[in-house]
Design a protein around this motif. Structure first.
Motif, mmCIF file in Angstrom:
data_model
loop_
_atom_site.group_PDB
_atom_site.id
_atom_site.type_symbol
_atom_site.label_atom_id
_atom_site.label_comp_id
_atom_site.label_asym_id
_atom_site.label_seq_id
_atom_site.Cartn_x
_atom_site.Cartn_y
_atom_site.Cartn_z
ATOM 1 N N GLY A 187 43.613 26.986 42.599
ATOM 2 C CA GLY A 187 42.201 27.070 42.947
ATOM 3 C C GLY A 187 41.786 28.472 43.336
ATOM 4 O O GLY A 187 40.671 28.695 43.807
ATOM 5 N N VAL A 188 42.692 29.413 43.175
ATOM 6 C CA VAL A 188 42.382 30.834 43.424
ATOM 7 C C VAL A 188 42.703 31.601 42.136
ATOM 8 O O VAL A 188 43.435 31.103 41.286
ATOM 9 C CB VAL A 188 43.215 31.404 44.598
ATOM 10 C CG1 VAL A 188 42.848 30.732 45.915
ATOM 11 C CG2 VAL A 188 44.715 31.282 44.321
ATOM 12 N N PRO A 189 42.161 32.838 41.999
ATOM 13 C CA PRO A 189 42.527 33.631 40.818
ATOM 14 C C PRO A 189 44.039 33.850 40.791
ATOM 15 O O PRO A 189 44.635 34.158 41.834
ATOM 16 C CB PRO A 189 41.790 34.957 41.023
ATOM 17 C CG PRO A 189 40.778 34.708 42.077
ATOM 18 C CD PRO A 189 41.239 33.553 42.887
ATOM 19 N N ASN B 2 35.072 33.078 41.255
ATOM 20 C CA ASN B 2 35.111 32.360 39.980
ATOM 21 C C ASN B 2 36.552 32.411 39.465
ATOM 22 O O ASN B 2 36.862 33.176 38.568
ATOM 23 C CB ASN B 2 34.140 33.031 39.006
ATOM 24 C CG ASN B 2 33.959 32.227 37.739
ATOM 25 O OD1 ASN B 2 34.333 31.053 37.668
ATOM 26 N ND2 ASN B 2 33.425 32.866 36.718
ATOM 27 N N PRO B 3 37.427 31.625 40.103
ATOM 28 C CA PRO B 3 38.852 31.813 39.833
ATOM 29 C C PRO B 3 39.290 31.367 38.442
ATOM 30 O O PRO B 3 38.947 30.280 37.993
ATOM 31 C CB PRO B 3 39.529 30.968 40.924
ATOM 32 C CG PRO B 3 38.497 30.058 41.456
ATOM 33 C CD PRO B 3 37.161 30.640 41.172
ATOM 34 N N TRP B 4 40.025 32.230 37.765
ATOM 35 C CA TRP B 4 40.617 31.940 36.464
ATOM 36 C C TRP B 4 42.130 32.008 36.592
ATOM 37 O O TRP B 4 42.653 32.755 37.397
ATOM 38 C CB TRP B 4 40.195 32.975 35.422
ATOM 39 C CG TRP B 4 38.759 32.909 35.031
ATOM 40 C CD1 TRP B 4 37.738 33.629 35.567
ATOM 41 C CD2 TRP B 4 38.184 32.083 34.022
ATOM 42 N NE1 TRP B 4 36.552 33.311 34.956
ATOM 43 C CE2 TRP B 4 36.791 32.364 33.996
ATOM 44 C CE3 TRP B 4 38.702 31.139 33.130
ATOM 45 C CZ2 TRP B 4 35.918 31.732 33.120
ATOM 46 C CZ3 TRP B 4 37.833 30.522 32.257
ATOM 47 C CH2 TRP B 4 36.453 30.804 32.253
ATOM 48 N N THR B 5 42.794 31.253 35.752
ATOM 49 C CA THR B 5 44.253 31.333 35.629
ATOM 50 C C THR B 5 44.584 32.195 34.417
ATOM 51 O O THR B 5 44.213 31.858 33.301
ATOM 52 C CB THR B 5 44.838 29.910 35.487
ATOM 53 O OG1 THR B 5 44.717 29.238 36.745
ATOM 54 C CG2 THR B 5 46.306 29.944 35.086
ATOM 55 N N PHE B 6 45.255 33.329 34.652
ATOM 56 C CA PHE B 6 45.646 34.260 33.575
ATOM 57 C C PHE B 6 47.136 34.105 33.293
ATOM 58 O O PHE B 6 47.938 34.166 34.221
ATOM 59 C CB PHE B 6 45.427 35.717 34.017
ATOM 60 C CG PHE B 6 44.011 36.215 33.971
ATOM 61 C CD1 PHE B 6 43.037 35.644 34.763
ATOM 62 C CD2 PHE B 6 43.671 37.290 33.172
ATOM 63 C CE1 PHE B 6 41.731 36.119 34.740
ATOM 64 C CE2 PHE B 6 42.371 37.779 33.140
ATOM 65 C CZ PHE B 6 41.404 37.196 33.923
ATOM 66 N N PRO C 204 40.759 31.025 50.327
ATOM 67 C CA PRO C 204 40.301 31.198 48.943
ATOM 68 C C PRO C 204 40.128 32.645 48.495
ATOM 69 O O PRO C 204 40.088 32.906 47.292
ATOM 70 C CB PRO C 204 38.961 30.453 48.917
ATOM 71 C CG PRO C 204 38.506 30.430 50.340
ATOM 72 C CD PRO C 204 39.732 30.409 51.191
ATOM 73 N N ARG D 151 37.650 38.094 34.755
ATOM 74 C CA ARG D 151 38.464 38.951 35.609
ATOM 75 C C ARG D 151 38.961 38.141 36.797
ATOM 76 O O ARG D 151 38.514 37.006 37.018
ATOM 77 C CB ARG D 151 37.694 40.187 36.054
ATOM 78 C CG ARG D 151 36.480 39.918 36.916
ATOM 79 C CD ARG D 151 35.782 41.233 37.272
ATOM 80 N NE ARG D 151 34.762 41.023 38.278
ATOM 81 C CZ ARG D 151 35.010 41.043 39.597
ATOM 82 N NH1 ARG D 151 36.210 41.290 40.061
ATOM 83 N NH2 ARG D 151 34.034 40.817 40.447
ATOM 84 N N LEU D 152 39.896 38.714 37.546
ATOM 85 C CA LEU D 152 40.442 38.031 38.727
ATOM 86 C C LEU D 152 39.381 38.094 39.825
ATOM 87 O O LEU D 152 39.265 39.088 40.530
ATOM 88 C CB LEU D 152 41.746 38.708 39.169
ATOM 89 C CG LEU D 152 42.905 38.592 38.177
ATOM 90 C CD1 LEU D 152 44.023 39.554 38.556
ATOM 91 C CD2 LEU D 152 43.435 37.157 38.121
ATOM 92 N N ASP D 153 38.600 37.035 39.924
ATOM 93 C CA ASP D 153 37.421 37.028 40.783
ATOM 94 C C ASP D 153 37.532 35.831 41.728
ATOM 95 O O ASP D 153 37.568 34.681 41.267
ATOM 96 C CB ASP D 153 36.169 36.922 39.889
ATOM 97 C CG ASP D 153 34.885 36.865 40.684
ATOM 98 O OD1 ASP D 153 34.934 36.962 41.933
ATOM 99 O OD2 ASP D 153 33.822 36.714 40.052
ATOM 100 N N VAL D 154 37.557 36.089 43.023
ATOM 101 C CA VAL D 154 37.744 34.995 43.978
ATOM 102 C C VAL D 154 36.560 34.021 43.981
ATOM 103 O O VAL D 154 36.704 32.875 44.397
ATOM 104 C CB VAL D 154 38.021 35.514 45.409
ATOM 105 C CG1 VAL D 154 39.372 36.211 45.481
ATOM 106 C CG2 VAL D 154 36.909 36.430 45.888
#
Lengths: 312, 391
Positions: free
Chosen positions: A69-71, B204-208, A45, B199-202
């Protein structure tokens, strides 16, 4: 390095958690989608994915859904290595300046063969040369599948695609597959490997090695596309194995410039057994099959020689 | 107040980025932007600025790298010019569409062919519709102030858009100007740290950057347009805060000796300072002439333009770019669009001036004035003129 990594050989010890969710929109039998799944089982992760435009981008991220499930970030087609360079640089600066906690985060850029070998090659070269601590992953299904099976410089000699069609005056692709791994080796980076979706534990171990090195690493993973190869979907994994056993796609790694063949094939199978179930090769004459087989074997012999020279 | 010193404008821009404590600078060299990024790499090498300087292999990668670093949560700066800006073109739309607050200084230069390193606005006009905020500065102080201001605006949670600070190549970038630098305390008062909402934060994952199917694409464009239009209020507020901190007040549209003027010049960028000299001399000769300068280009300040230009007899619009095969100059074209709805519309005469670094002198402005005066006296309105072009 490898002793601590052997656990990945036990399937039951793989993480249960699916960081690449089912329910995405890939075709039946899609091997690149399996690459995504294995990739995140290996990396876990604490990984940020920078995805090029292509099959794995469109099948996984149709707003408002996401399989990730990951950025995950997608910017454009030719620049995933450049985007990853920025993510890596940004995290490095933020951690050094105490703006976010110090922590090991894996940054991985990925694209298909077209996004890597053709349009993305400059960005990859720049990222490898600058020494970013990142992994570059090319999932190779040997043509532009997302746009409808057009040839790339990763398409094999003789394959018929929608832009290298076989015809009265054409036997299909007339050029030879470009070697991404060799191009990466020429950048003198610490870790380069080829892998195959049909050898999942080998693939995952290579990703873990790529992750463990400080600096850039590149993994070129073979991933059959039944839709584009015009073959039954249940053959995807078998074809990946046959590609290794016929030297169409040998598996090896290059650690600090030292070559090692990771899947030795003392007795290569006739290339025909790999080609015969694929519609993209159905037009090939015996002469062309011989020419392709001979070319692949010459390349394999050169690779074996490099591996032997590395042991000296 | 900081100290006032003489400094090359490009060096000032680099030091303003340092004062903003940027985390990542990613850039590729191109004349006349080079002094900005050379000096930033020196500031990093000498330990004055704690940042990652990413010396990329192209401008396309420079902009792509900026997208990655700002998405990772890092304050990000770059600079480019001309062909480099054109090479970024594809990614400019994506940076703005993904609402990534990158600050970019653009040393405006003409576009090839023929290749020319000299100044005009052809490069940025080709990027007019990329969805970036765009401002033009006139001199060194302007440039320095607007780098800090640009971060303040771009990173505001109500804005979250990338921004171009345009400064003219050579005629602004390479001149030594009297410049008042900000003190660290003034920067602290004006510019909060970058605090990205996403932001790209492991953890709190976001899809950009997902796929936008026909069901959603239209709505994202509307949201982007509204964000751009809505940014003006934040820009004006930030200008007012800037005035509170360092005492200099900027506006979307600014005027010089224009209160009672029937005929006004309309200009954008460094050329405005030459125009002011011409206005001074014309005023001394008893002419009721003034200058209206566009500082804000995107979002286009329709209301301010109408307020500044409505009621005049003649507008002498000066463009630094040519829309080939089109209406002439892009600035004049948009100004005319802004004035179209007025009941009494001023006449607009158009000059395309100083393309590819051709000098534009005080004398040239006086000649333009004479042509404007002829129209004010009831003469015919000529079509656009390429100022000083040889037959």
């Amino acid at each position: 390095m490898s002793s601590e990594l052997t656990n990945v050989f036990a399937a039951k010890m793989l993480p249960q958690r699916e960081l690449f969710s089912p329910g995405h929109r890939a075709c039946q039998g899609c091997a690149p989608a399996l690459v995504m799944r294995y990739m995140l089982k290996a990396l876990g992760p604490d990984t940020i994915i920078c995805n090029s435009t292509g099959c794995m981008e469109i099948i996984s991220s149709s707003y408002p859904e996401s399989a990730w499930g990951v950025p995950w970030i997608h910017v454009a087609f030719e620049n995933s290595a450049a985007v990853a360079s920025g993510v890596e640089a940004g995290l490095k600066a933020l951690m050094r300046k105490g703006k976010i906690p110090q922590r090991r985060i894996t940054v991985l850029a990925q694209a298909g063969d077209g996004g890597s070998l053709d349009i993305g090659l400059q960005a990859i070269s720049g990222a490898l040369e600058r020494g970013h601590d990142m992994i570059y992953l090319c999932y190779d299904n040997e043509a532009y599948m997302n746009t409808g099976i057009q040839r790339s410089s990763g398409t094999p000699f003789g394959a018929s695609t929608t832009t290298s069609p076989a015809g009265a005056r054409s036997f299909g692709q007339s050029t030879w597959k470009k070697s991404l791994a060799e191009i990466a080796v020429a950048h003198h980076i610490p870790y380069v490997a080829t892998a195959s979706v049909s050898y999942p534990f080998d693939f995952m171990e290579k990703l873990k090695k790529a992750d463990a090195v400080r600096g850039p690493a590149l993994v070129h993973v073979f991933a059959p596309c039944p839709t584009g190869w015009r073959c039954p979907s249940e053959l995807a994994i078998r074809l990946g194995r046959l590609a290794v056993q016929t030297a169409a796609f040998p598996l090896y790694e290059v650690v600090n410039g030292k070559y090692r063949i990771t899947q030795n094939v003392p007795h290569l199978k006739p290339l025909r057994v790999y080609l015969e179930s694929q519609g993209r090769f159905r037009h090939l004459t015996d002469d062309l099959i011989d020419e392709l087989q001979q070319g692949l074997r010459e390349r394999y012999a050169a690779l074996v020689a490099k591996a032997e020279a590395s042991q000296e | 107040m900081g100290t006032r010193i003489g400094k090359e404008v490009s060096i000032g821009i680099a030091e303003a980025a340092m004062m903003a404590d940027v985390d990542v600078v990613s850039a590729y060299p191109i004349t006349p932007q080079t002094h900005v990024v050379e000096h930033l790499s020196e500031l990093v090498a000498d330990g004055h600025l704690d940042a990652e300087f990413v010396p990329v292999e192209s401008e396309h990668t420079a902009m792509s790298t900026c997208c990655g670093s700002v998405a990772a949560g890092a304050r990000t700066f770059t600079a480019t010019s001309s062909q480099g800006l054109a090479l970024m073109h594809e990614i400019l739309f994506i940076a703005s569409g993904m609402r990534l607050p990158i600050v970019m200084a653009v040393a405006n230069r003409s576009l090839s062919a023929p290749i020319s390193i000299w100044n005009d606005h052809g490069d940025v006009m080709a990027e007019r519709d990329t969805g970036w905020l765009q401002v033009f500065v006139e001199n060194g102080q302007d440039a320095y102030d607007h780098i800090l201001w640009a971060f303040r605006v771009a990173e505001d949670h109500g804005v979250l858009l990338p921004i171009m600070v345009n400064f003219d190549g050579f005629i602004v970038s390479h001149v030594v100007e009297s410049l008042e630098e900000w003190s660290p305390e003034e920067v602290r008062r004006f510019l909060p740290p970058y605090d990205p909402p996403y932001r790209l934060d492991v953890d709190n994952p976001w899809t950009f950057g997902p796929v936008g199917i026909p069901d959603i694409y239209l709505e994202t464009r509307k949201a982007h347009d509204e964000a751009l239009l809505g940014a003006k209020a934040t820009m004006v507020k930030a200008w007012s805060e800037l005035a509170d901190v360092v005492g200099r007040q900027y506006y979307p549209v600014e005027q010089y000796k224009a209160d009672d003027a029937d005929i006004v010049f309309l200009s954008m960028g460094g050329i405005s300072e030459t125009c002011m000299t011409a206005v001074d001399e014309l005023r001394e000769a008893g002419k009721k002439v003034g200058l209206v300068r566009l500082r804000l280009w995107r979002p286009f300040p329709f209301d301010e333009v109408k307020a500044a230009l409505g009621g005049r007899k003649v507008i002498i619009a000066i463009d630094r770019a040519l829309s080939t095969g089109g209406p002439g100059g892009p600035v004049a074209s948009e100004v005319k669009a802004a004035l179209y709805g007025l009941e009494t519309r001023p006449q607009v005469i158009e000059f395309i001036a100083g393309l590819g670094g051709r000098d534009v002198t005080v004398g040239d402005f006086k000649q333009m004035y004479e042509k404007g005066a002829a129209v004010a006296a009831g003469g015919p309105v000529p079509g656009y003129e390429l100022l000083g072009v040889r037959a």
